[in-house]
Design an enzyme around this catalytic site. Structure first.
Site, PDB file in Angstrom:
ATOM      1  N   GLU A  46       7.861  -8.945  -2.082  1.00 42.82           N
ATOM      2  CA  GLU A  46       6.200  -8.417  -1.080  1.00 42.82           C
ATOM      3  C   GLU A  46       7.248  -7.275  -0.651  1.00 42.82           C
ATOM      4  O   GLU A  46       8.128  -7.973   0.436  1.00 42.82           O
ATOM      5  CB  GLU A  46       5.337  -9.357  -0.835  1.00 42.82           C
ATOM      6  N   ASP A  71      11.045  -8.135   5.231  1.00 43.82           N
ATOM      7  CA  ASP A  71      10.527  -7.125   6.271  1.00 43.82           C
ATOM      8  C   ASP A  71      11.309  -6.696   7.588  1.00 43.82           C
ATOM      9  O   ASP A  71      12.067  -7.976   7.027  1.00 43.82           O
ATOM     10  CB  ASP A  71       9.027  -7.801   7.053  1.00 43.82           C
ATOM     11  N   ASP A 120       2.715   1.375   6.402  1.00 45.29           N
ATOM     12  CA  ASP A 120       2.349   2.184   7.543  1.00 45.29           C
ATOM     13  C   ASP A 120       2.021   3.320   6.608  1.00 45.29           C
ATOM     14  O   ASP A 120       2.671   4.118   6.135  1.00 45.29           O
ATOM     15  CB  ASP A 120       3.622   2.285   8.768  1.00 45.29           C
ATOM     16  N   ASP A 156      -5.810  -0.167   3.099  1.00 42.88           N
ATOM     17  CA  ASP A 156      -6.856   0.800   4.063  1.00 42.88           C
ATOM     18  C   ASP A 156      -6.823   1.997   4.379  1.00 42.88           C
ATOM     19  O   ASP A 156      -8.239   2.327   4.547  1.00 42.88           O
ATOM     20  CB  ASP A 156      -7.177   0.127   5.380  1.00 42.88           C
TER      21      ASP A 156
END
Length: 218
Positions: A46, A71, A120, A156
């Site tokens: 991920e 991350d 982002d 989104d």
């Protein structure tokens, strides 16, 4: 500051976190299932995992796979690491690095699936190369993946989703693509097992629809 310092210290001591300064950090490429995990299982990555909601949630549901959340934010990774430890999960870990360096950590054909969750959107044209679905990154993903490995993408951002959809259609040979501009109203929702990230909750509360696609490179 003290809280972050404690979290970084725990990351350094946690077996399920790999970061700069740890011995395996420089040598893990191609060796995740022999040097990091206890079992040789399909490896799922991920990207931009944040607090690790997806990596941990999937690891809970699929004990027959190994999961790595990636991350750069150590305090976010700490949350996922601690939750995984509290749940006693040994099939999930976390890599702290910049995603543009990801090809330093995974051998060609080492990964069975990649999740890209709420990156982002980088809406400015000059930032296109920094989008996690730009050609620069897609080429790295294709190299990392096993033959017929899956890419899953949730966002989104309608502009980022449309950009990605157009790019894949125009420049890549792909197959088995399915997508939706409103995941919660789609049959594809069943594939997500009710797992929601922090940002997914924020966006849906604001009335944003969640876009989702999956595909495989030819």
């Amino acid at each position: 500051m003290r809280n972050k310092t404690d979290r970084y210290k725990q990351n350094r001591e946690s077996r399920n976190v790999l970061e700069e300064g740890k011995p395996l950090f420089e040598t893990i490429k191609g060796k995740w299932n022999t040097g990091f995990f206890d079992d040789d299982l399909p490896l799922v990555v991920e990207l931009g995992c944040g607090r690790g909601e997806y990596s941990v949630g999937l690891a809970e549901r699929f004990s027959e796979k190994n999961f790595i959340g990636v991350d750069i934010k150590g305090d976010r990774i700490w949350k996922g690491s601690q939750r995984a430890q509290a749940l006693g999960l040994t099939n999930v870990g976390f890599l702290r690095t910049q995603i543009q360096m990801i090809d330093n950590f995974f051998e060609a054909g080492e990964v069975s699936a990649i999740w890209i969750t709420f990156p982002d959107p980088r809406p400015k044209d000059r930032d296109e190369k920094r989008r996690l679905t730009s050609p620069r990154f897609l080429d790295m993903y294709k190299a990392m993946l096993k033959k017929d490995g899956w890419v899953y993408f949730k966002t989104d951002s309608t502009p980022l989703f449309q950009y990605t959809l157009d790019l894949l259609r125009e420049k890549y040979a792909i197959k088995d693509m399915e997508y939706t501009f409103d995941l919660y109203q789609s049959d594809l929702w069943e594939e997500h097992y009710g797992i929601k990230t922090k940002y997914e909750l924020i966006f849906t509360e604001k009335g944003e629809t969640i876009k989702y696609m999956k595909f495989r490179f030819v």
